[in-house]
Motif scaffolding. Structure first.
Motif, PDB file in Angstrom:
ATOM      1  N   ASP A   1      75.781 -31.937  77.485  1.00  0.00           N
ATOM      2  CA  ASP A   1      74.754 -32.818  77.463  1.00  0.00           C
ATOM      3  C   ASP A   1      74.029 -33.148  78.904  1.00  0.00           C
ATOM      4  N   GLY A   2      74.958 -33.130  79.702  1.00  0.00           N
ATOM      5  CA  GLY A   2      74.527 -33.364  81.100  1.00  0.00           C
ATOM      6  C   GLY A   2      73.988 -32.506  81.935  1.00  0.00           C
ATOM      7  N   LYS A   3      74.007 -31.101  81.675  1.00  0.00           N
ATOM      8  CA  LYS A   3      73.854 -29.881  82.454  1.00  0.00           C
ATOM      9  C   LYS A   3      72.354 -29.764  82.759  1.00  0.00           C
ATOM     10  N   ILE A   4      71.901 -29.474  83.882  1.00  0.00           N
ATOM     11  CA  ILE A   4      70.684 -29.172  84.292  1.00  0.00           C
ATOM     12  C   ILE A   4      70.350 -27.674  83.925  1.00  0.00           C
ATOM     13  N   THR A   5      68.993 -27.773  83.232  1.00  0.00           N
ATOM     14  CA  THR A   5      68.400 -26.489  82.730  1.00  0.00           C
ATOM     15  C   THR A   5      67.399 -26.002  83.460  1.00  0.00           C
ATOM     16  N   GLU A   6      66.689 -24.804  82.945  1.00  0.00           N
ATOM     17  CA  GLU A   6      65.269 -24.493  83.832  1.00  0.00           C
ATOM     18  C   GLU A   6      64.252 -25.313  83.214  1.00  0.00           C
ATOM     19  N   ASP A   7      64.437 -26.074  82.309  1.00  0.00           N
ATOM     20  CA  ASP A   7      63.400 -26.965  81.582  1.00  0.00           C
ATOM     21  C   ASP A   7      63.343 -28.265  82.535  1.00  0.00           C
ATOM     22  N   THR A   8      64.405 -28.503  83.238  1.00  0.00           N
ATOM     23  CA  THR A   8      64.716 -29.958  83.865  1.00  0.00           C
ATOM     24  C   THR A   8      63.571 -30.069  84.838  1.00  0.00           C
ATOM     25  N   SER A   9      62.921 -31.202  84.875  1.00  0.00           N
ATOM     26  CA  SER A   9      61.777 -31.336  86.025  1.00  0.00           C
ATOM     27  C   SER A   9      61.874 -32.889  86.659  1.00  0.00           C
ATOM     28  N   TYR A  10      62.914 -33.611  86.144  1.00  0.00           N
ATOM     29  CA  TYR A  10      62.863 -34.989  86.291  1.00  0.00           C
ATOM     30  C   TYR A  10      64.458 -35.254  86.647  1.00  0.00           C
ATOM     31  N   ALA A  11      64.940 -35.452  87.899  1.00  0.00           N
ATOM     32  CA  ALA A  11      66.326 -35.651  87.932  1.00  0.00           C
ATOM     33  C   ALA A  11      67.004 -36.600  88.888  1.00  0.00           C
ATOM     34  N   LEU A  12      68.006 -37.302  88.594  1.00  0.00           N
ATOM     35  CA  LEU A  12      68.749 -38.128  89.292  1.00  0.00           C
ATOM     36  C   LEU A  12      69.997 -37.441  90.025  1.00  0.00           C
ATOM     37  N   PHE A  13      69.962 -37.562  91.523  1.00  0.00           N
ATOM     38  CA  PHE A  13      70.762 -37.037  92.278  1.00  0.00           C
ATOM     39  C   PHE A  13      71.831 -38.219  92.818  1.00  0.00           C
ATOM     40  N   PRO A  14      72.919 -38.339  92.446  1.00  0.00           N
ATOM     41  CA  PRO A  14      74.028 -39.459  92.885  1.00  0.00           C
ATOM     42  C   PRO A  14      74.942 -38.595  93.806  1.00  0.00           C
ATOM     43  N   ILE A  15      74.852 -39.353  95.180  1.00  0.00           N
ATOM     44  CA  ILE A  15      75.781 -38.970  95.996  1.00  0.00           C
ATOM     45  C   ILE A  15      76.870 -39.958  96.444  1.00  0.00           C
ATOM     46  N   ASP A  16      78.174 -39.644  95.887  1.00  0.00           N
ATOM     47  CA  ASP A  16      79.422 -40.453  96.074  1.00  0.00           C
ATOM     48  C   ASP A  16      79.994 -40.499  97.263  1.00  0.00           C
ATOM     49  N   GLY A  17      80.216 -41.576  98.007  1.00  0.00           N
ATOM     50  CA  GLY A  17      80.851 -41.747  99.090  1.00  0.00           C
ATOM     51  C   GLY A  17      81.577 -43.218  99.476  1.00  0.00           C
ATOM     52  N   PHE A  18      82.223 -43.344 100.598  1.00  0.00           N
ATOM     53  CA  PHE A  18      82.925 -44.670 100.767  1.00  0.00           C
ATOM     54  C   PHE A  18      82.336 -45.326 102.093  1.00  0.00           C
ATOM     55  N   GLU A  19      82.259 -46.543 102.029  1.00  0.00           N
ATOM     56  CA  GLU A  19      81.734 -47.201 103.297  1.00  0.00           C
ATOM     57  C   GLU A  19      82.886 -47.225 104.272  1.00  0.00           C
ATOM     58  N   GLY A  20      82.415 -47.012 105.612  1.00  0.00           N
ATOM     59  CA  GLY A  20      83.543 -46.850 106.552  1.00  0.00           C
ATOM     60  C   GLY A  20      84.251 -45.830 106.737  1.00  0.00           C
ATOM     61  N   VAL A  21      83.913 -44.835 105.986  1.00  0.00           N
ATOM     62  CA  VAL A  21      84.485 -43.485 105.809  1.00  0.00           C
ATOM     63  C   VAL A  21      83.318 -42.125 106.008  1.00  0.00           C
TER      64      VAL A  21
ATOM     65  N   ASN B   1      59.764 -27.921  90.125  1.00  0.00           N
ATOM     66  CA  ASN B   1      59.882 -26.727  89.208  1.00  0.00           C
ATOM     67  C   ASN B   1      61.161 -26.047  89.100  1.00  0.00           C
ATOM     68  N   ASN B   2      62.006 -26.010  88.165  1.00  0.00           N
ATOM     69  CA  ASN B   2      63.418 -25.634  88.237  1.00  0.00           C
ATOM     70  C   ASN B   2      63.254 -24.296  87.435  1.00  0.00           C
ATOM     71  N   LYS B   3      61.988 -23.794  86.855  1.00  0.00           N
ATOM     72  CA  LYS B   3      62.010 -22.402  86.031  1.00  0.00           C
ATOM     73  C   LYS B   3      61.979 -21.369  87.091  1.00  0.00           C
ATOM     74  N   GLU B   4      61.746 -21.231  88.277  1.00  0.00           N
ATOM     75  CA  GLU B   4      61.744 -20.226  89.224  1.00  0.00           C
ATOM     76  C   GLU B   4      62.835 -20.591  90.305  1.00  0.00           C
ATOM     77  N   GLN B   5      63.371 -19.543  90.725  1.00  0.00           N
ATOM     78  CA  GLN B   5      64.167 -19.632  91.999  1.00  0.00           C
ATOM     79  C   GLN B   5      63.364 -19.749  93.346  1.00  0.00           C
ATOM     80  N   ASN B   6      63.848 -20.860  93.997  1.00  0.00           N
ATOM     81  CA  ASN B   6      63.027 -21.302  95.309  1.00  0.00           C
ATOM     82  C   ASN B   6      63.803 -20.334  96.489  1.00  0.00           C
ATOM     83  N   ALA B   7      62.907 -19.663  97.011  1.00  0.00           N
ATOM     84  CA  ALA B   7      63.524 -18.461  98.105  1.00  0.00           C
ATOM     85  C   ALA B   7      63.906 -19.271  99.407  1.00  0.00           C
ATOM     86  N   VAL B   8      63.681 -20.479  99.632  1.00  0.00           N
ATOM     87  CA  VAL B   8      64.102 -21.277 100.846  1.00  0.00           C
ATOM     88  C   VAL B   8      65.568 -21.820 100.341  1.00  0.00           C
ATOM     89  N   ILE B   9      65.811 -22.291  99.096  1.00  0.00           N
ATOM     90  CA  ILE B   9      66.947 -22.778  98.795  1.00  0.00           C
ATOM     91  C   ILE B   9      67.858 -21.725  98.716  1.00  0.00           C
TER      92      ILE B   9
END
Length: 235
Positions: A176-196, A28-36
């Motif tokens: 085109d890639g921005k997240i809007t209040e209508d977004t409900s299905y999201a991919l979160f990539p977390i970039d990193g480096f092995e050994g670091v 639910n991205n239409k309302e602000q989440n108080a915990v977040i």
């Protein structure tokens, strides 16, 4: 099934590149989440205190991305990676705006683990998402612009088909890639480096998935991409 993958050519330059991946439907991205909202405030203050005297350009968790930019023939002083830009802004005392739950949650996790974390609206995908080098067929729509621009070849990007979602790897997301209040299905990539910082990547992935399940009732899918496992498939 949909696929998120890294082109094997990328690992020839960045052999220890890795990605934690979280996919969640039903946010639910239409309302602000108080915990977040509360965690945003707390994490910014905690970051300012911990990094008050830190030279971010010399901090190992940020140096690894700066070094990667140089290897990719991109100047990190001109094109600052997302986590360095975010960290620098908070370190200087600027308060991050509350945009929406998905974006704000990404910022919380990025600051906590000092990792670049993106978010993409899967409902706007046309085919697979790839981290790859750009071609002359690709195009990019800058934030706030209506017209797309042609891409140079050989730039590391996040791309969906011929649509570049993020230029210069983890520098700037497209309109085109921005997240809007209508977004409900999201991919979160977390970039990193092995050994670091791959341990932080996996901790952030786990915490993010647990939070999405707890706060939004999602059943997230998680994955891990590296040179031996360059693809992640999801529903």
């Amino acid at each position: 099934m949909k696929k998120f993958a890294v082109d094997p050519e990328v690992f020839k330059i960045l052999p220890n590149y890795c990605l934690g991946v979280v996919v969640a439907r039903g946010i639910n991205n239409k309302e602000q989440n108080a915990v977040i909202h509360q965690r945003m405030e707390e994490q910014q203050e905690a970051f300012r205190q911990e990094f008050a005297q830190v030279n971010l350009k010399e901090y190992p968790g940020i140096c690894v991305y700066r070094d990667a930019f140089y290897k990719l023939n991109m100047n990190p002083n001109k094109f600052m990676c997302s986590i360095e830009a975010l960290a620098k802004r908070v370190q200087k005392g600027s308060r991050l705006p509350n945009i929406n739950s998905i974006v704000d949650l990404g910022n919380v996790m990025s600051l906590k683990y000092v990792l670049p974390m993106g978010a993409h609206d899967i409902d706007r995908f046309d085919g697979d998402m790839m981290v790859r080098f750009s071609t002359e067929e690709d195009h990019f729509q800058p934030l706030g612009e209506e017209a797309a621009e042609k891409m140079p070849t050989g730039e590391l990007v996040y791309a969906n088909g011929n649509t570049v979602k993020t230029r210069r790897w983890i520098w700037r997301q497209s309109d085109d890639g921005k997240i809007t209040e209508d977004t409900s299905y999201a991919l979160f990539p977390i970039d990193g480096f092995e050994g670091v910082n791959d341990d932080k990547v996996q901790k952030a992935r786990r915490e993010l998935a647990e939070f999405l399940k707890e706060q939004f009732g999602c059943e997230p899918e998680t994955g891990y991409i590296n040179s031996q496992n360059p693809e992640f498939w999801f529903e």
